[in-house]
Design an enzyme around this catalytic site. Structure first.
Site, mmCIF file in Angstrom:
data_model
loop_
_atom_site.group_PDB
_atom_site.id
_atom_site.type_symbol
_atom_site.label_atom_id
_atom_site.label_comp_id
_atom_site.label_asym_id
_atom_site.label_seq_id
_atom_site.Cartn_x
_atom_site.Cartn_y
_atom_site.Cartn_z
ATOM 1 N N ARG A 121 -16.916 7.598 -16.668
ATOM 2 C CA ARG A 121 -16.268 6.596 -15.794
ATOM 3 C C ARG A 121 -15.310 5.687 -16.548
ATOM 4 O O ARG A 121 -15.023 4.572 -16.119
ATOM 5 C CB ARG A 121 -17.304 5.753 -15.046
ATOM 6 C CG ARG A 121 -18.167 6.566 -14.094
ATOM 7 C CD ARG A 121 -18.691 5.709 -12.958
ATOM 8 N NE ARG A 121 -19.516 6.507 -12.075
ATOM 9 C CZ ARG A 121 -20.849 6.543 -12.142
ATOM 10 N NH1 ARG A 121 -21.484 5.826 -13.042
ATOM 11 N NH2 ARG A 121 -21.529 7.298 -11.307
ATOM 12 N N LYS A 143 0.033 4.920 -16.479
ATOM 13 C CA LYS A 143 0.054 6.041 -15.532
ATOM 14 C C LYS A 143 -0.428 7.292 -16.250
ATOM 15 O O LYS A 143 0.125 7.656 -17.302
ATOM 16 C CB LYS A 143 1.465 6.270 -14.994
ATOM 17 C CG LYS A 143 1.861 5.313 -13.910
ATOM 18 C CD LYS A 143 3.164 5.750 -13.262
ATOM 19 C CE LYS A 143 3.587 4.802 -12.174
ATOM 20 N NZ LYS A 143 4.898 5.150 -11.595
ATOM 21 N N GLU A 185 15.740 8.197 -20.548
ATOM 22 C CA GLU A 185 14.875 7.084 -20.114
ATOM 23 C C GLU A 185 15.329 5.765 -20.748
ATOM 24 O O GLU A 185 15.095 4.698 -20.187
ATOM 25 C CB GLU A 185 13.405 7.371 -20.467
ATOM 26 C CG GLU A 185 12.828 8.627 -19.818
ATOM 27 C CD GLU A 185 12.304 8.422 -18.384
ATOM 28 O OE1 GLU A 185 12.442 7.314 -17.852
ATOM 29 O OE2 GLU A 185 11.786 9.398 -17.820
ATOM 30 N N LYS A 227 9.806 -2.598 -20.015
ATOM 31 C CA LYS A 227 8.736 -1.936 -19.250
ATOM 32 C C LYS A 227 7.507 -2.842 -19.172
ATOM 33 O O LYS A 227 6.848 -2.907 -18.128
ATOM 34 C CB LYS A 227 8.384 -0.589 -19.867
ATOM 35 C CG LYS A 227 7.257 0.078 -19.092
ATOM 36 C CD LYS A 227 7.342 1.550 -18.980
ATOM 37 C CE LYS A 227 6.324 2.052 -17.946
ATOM 38 N NZ LYS A 227 6.171 3.485 -17.954
ATOM 39 N N GLU A 237 2.327 -0.430 -8.868
ATOM 40 C CA GLU A 237 3.510 -0.009 -8.105
ATOM 41 C C GLU A 237 3.351 -0.326 -6.616
ATOM 42 O O GLU A 237 3.531 0.549 -5.761
ATOM 43 C CB GLU A 237 3.748 1.492 -8.337
ATOM 44 C CG GLU A 237 5.198 1.904 -8.095
ATOM 45 C CD GLU A 237 5.495 3.300 -8.572
ATOM 46 O OE1 GLU A 237 5.224 3.615 -9.742
ATOM 47 O OE2 GLU A 237 6.008 4.097 -7.769
ATOM 48 N N ARG A 242 7.878 -1.970 -9.927
ATOM 49 C CA ARG A 242 7.660 -0.825 -10.814
ATOM 50 C C ARG A 242 8.354 0.424 -10.279
ATOM 51 O O ARG A 242 8.741 1.305 -11.047
ATOM 52 C CB ARG A 242 6.164 -0.582 -11.020
ATOM 53 C CG ARG A 242 5.914 0.501 -12.050
ATOM 54 C CD ARG A 242 4.491 0.523 -12.572
ATOM 55 N NE ARG A 242 4.375 1.551 -13.596
ATOM 56 C CZ ARG A 242 3.322 1.704 -14.379
ATOM 57 N NH1 ARG A 242 2.293 0.914 -14.263
ATOM 58 N NH2 ARG A 242 3.308 2.663 -15.291
ATOM 59 N N ASN A 246 11.455 4.561 -11.235
ATOM 60 C CA ASN A 246 11.610 5.936 -10.742
ATOM 61 C C ASN A 246 13.070 6.298 -10.518
ATOM 62 O O ASN A 246 13.362 7.366 -9.966
ATOM 63 C CB ASN A 246 10.831 6.113 -9.429
ATOM 64 C CG ASN A 246 9.335 5.951 -9.653
ATOM 65 O OD1 ASN A 246 8.820 6.372 -10.677
ATOM 66 N ND2 ASN A 246 8.651 5.314 -8.710
ATOM 67 N N HIS A 249 14.254 9.846 -10.698
ATOM 68 C CA HIS A 249 13.089 10.734 -10.760
ATOM 69 C C HIS A 249 12.885 11.549 -9.487
ATOM 70 O O HIS A 249 12.324 12.636 -9.551
ATOM 71 C CB HIS A 249 11.821 9.935 -11.074
ATOM 72 C CG HIS A 249 11.719 9.547 -12.528
ATOM 73 N ND1 HIS A 249 12.647 8.744 -13.146
ATOM 74 C CD2 HIS A 249 10.809 9.862 -13.485
ATOM 75 C CE1 HIS A 249 12.310 8.578 -14.411
ATOM 76 N NE2 HIS A 249 11.203 9.247 -14.646
ATOM 77 N N HIS A 253 12.651 15.244 -10.136
ATOM 78 C CA HIS A 253 11.459 16.062 -9.900
ATOM 79 C C HIS A 253 11.798 17.279 -9.044
ATOM 80 O O HIS A 253 11.256 18.374 -9.259
ATOM 81 C CB HIS A 253 10.363 15.241 -9.226
ATOM 82 C CG HIS A 253 9.630 14.336 -10.177
ATOM 83 N ND1 HIS A 253 8.741 13.383 -9.762
ATOM 84 C CD2 HIS A 253 9.644 14.247 -11.526
ATOM 85 C CE1 HIS A 253 8.245 12.733 -10.811
ATOM 86 N NE2 HIS A 253 8.795 13.236 -11.896
ATOM 87 N N HIS A 267 12.238 17.294 -18.740
ATOM 88 C CA HIS A 267 12.061 16.146 -17.834
ATOM 89 C C HIS A 267 13.201 15.131 -17.983
ATOM 90 O O HIS A 267 13.803 14.700 -16.993
ATOM 91 C CB HIS A 267 10.703 15.487 -18.091
ATOM 92 C CG HIS A 267 10.497 14.249 -17.285
ATOM 93 N ND1 HIS A 267 10.367 14.265 -15.903
ATOM 94 C CD2 HIS A 267 10.437 12.938 -17.642
ATOM 95 C CE1 HIS A 267 10.229 13.024 -15.467
ATOM 96 N NE2 HIS A 267 10.261 12.199 -16.498
HETATM 97 N N1 GLY Z 1 7.341 6.259 -15.666
HETATM 98 C C1 GLY Z 1 7.382 5.352 -14.605
HETATM 99 C C2 GLY Z 1 6.315 4.318 -14.651
HETATM 100 O O1 GLY Z 1 5.616 4.202 -15.643
HETATM 101 O O2 GLY Z 1 6.127 3.606 -13.697
#
Ligand code: GLY
Length: 368
Positions: A121, A143, A185, A227, A237, A242, A246, A249, A253, A267
């Site tokens: 857990r 994430k 990025e 960040k 998010e 946040r 994206n 993205h 994607h 990517h």
């Molecule tokens: N890579 C996008 C984020 O961490 O929110």
């Protein structure tokens, strides 16, 4: 060395950025590693390049490294590797008070973080990002995820690392294509909300990619600080802040899905092209000056990244490409929020984008 705090509620941690951090790993972990076996998850390429440095740092300080070495590539972010990694951690008798080390790029960080989130857990983990992309983006913010048949990153958890050590020395051994991919990025932070940083990229991006150490430290630390601010404000998010990360993205994607998440389009390359598409779509809707969108495209091209979807040789139309977006985890009540731009450094969350309009736009771009 730069030290950047990430002030997530209840679990604040540091990102340390500098050259040589892996060799001084134990010092930087500041007592987090116990005198028990230290589990390290990595991939074969990273292990070949950095395994000895990390093993020496640990054994010199009296720790016993225990390695799990995965195949390189996106394929390792799978149910199979997750299950095998969790079984391995349990066989290693990992305890909640241990720290699992994730030594690698985004794939290793995402898989290890997710395994750490669910074993017993929740165990601690430390990110040791070895790609530019992981250093400026995926290793920070918690994430974690694997990919499934339905799409990328659809199963995962928010699980913050206890520490991130971004060793700039690893960038010297990174293949040039990987470095450029991570640079997408870097540019993203300028486009989202920092026009001055985009201007910095215009002036310094090429020298940074060529190896200038001071410029690399500045870029990584600046991006991590950006960040960290975003994650502290909107960890899960939920407020829209946040979501700005994206940018590029959603298009990206879809392009990765169409190219089979393969070496055909990395990517960061997909994100670079996705940012150009977001800029051109914004300009097409009259939100952003066309000249600014073409400035973005020029910058991306000059960095050696793809900026033209028609050059990918895709065998599909705009409708097929936009259909990949239906699986996006940001889908909300049947609509897909998109990050668009009012200008360079002025990204915003748009909730009124019709997928049919995106399909028509992509048809135009595919015919460009
Ligand atoms: N890579 C996008 C984020 O961490 O929110």
């Amino acid at each position: 060395m730069a030290v950047i705090p990430v002030d997530v509620a209840g679990r604040p941690y540091e990102v340390r950025v500098g050259a040589g951090l892996l060799a001084e790993l134990v010092t930087h972990c500041r007592g987090r590693l116990r005198k028990r076996p230290v589990p390290i998850i990595t991939d074969a390429n990273v292990h070949a390049a950095w395994g000895q440095v990390v093993a020496k740092a640990l054994t010199d300080a009296g720790h016993e490294p225990r390695w799990r070495i995965l195949p390189p590539g996106e394929g390792s972010k799978s149910w199979e590797q997750l299950a095998a990694t969790v079984d391995w951690l349990l066989a290693e008798e990992v305890e909640r008070g241990d720290h699992i080390l994730a030594l690698g790029g985004g794939v290793i960080g995402d898989l290890t973080g997710f395994a750490a989130a669910i074993v017993k857990r929740g165990c601690h983990f430390i990110q040791l990002p070895t790609s530019l992309l992981a250093q400026v983006d995926s290793s920070v913010g918690g994430k974690t995820a694997i990919n499934t048949a339905a799409g990328k990153n659809l199963v995962g958890a928010f699980h913050q690392p206890a520490l991130v050590l971004a060793d700039l020395a690893v960038l010297d051994t990174l293949p040039a294509r990987e470095l450029r991919s991570g640079y997408a990025e870097v540019v993203k932070y300028g486009l989202i909300g920092d026009a001055d940083f985009f201007a910095w990229c215009d002036a310094n991006g090429a020298a940074m990619l060529a190896g200038d150490a001071a410029l690399r430290e500045y870029a990584v630390a600046h991006n991590v600080a950006a960040k960290a601010r975003i994650v502290a404000e909107d960890e899960r998010e939920t407020s829209g802040t946040r979501a700005l990360l994206n940018l590029g993205h959603t298009f990206g994607h879809a392009l990765e899905a169409e190219t089979g998440f393969s070496q055909r389009l990395l990517h960061g390359e997909a994100v670079a092209l996705g940012m150009v598409l977001a800029a051109r779509y914004s300009a097409r809707r009259g939100l952003m000056p066309h000249a600014s969108a073409e400035h973005v495209a020029r910058h991306v091209t000059e960095a050696g990244l793809p900026s033209d979807v028609s050059a990918l040789g895709l065998n599909c139309d705009g409708t097929a490409l936009s259909a990949h977006m239906l699986h996006d985890k940001k889908m909300d009540a049947g609509t897909l929020p998109f990050i668009l731009m009012k200008g360079i450094g002025e990204a915003f969350l748009a909730k009124d984008v019709e997928l049919s309009d995106i399909a028509a736009f992509l048809d135009e771009e595919l015919a460009r």
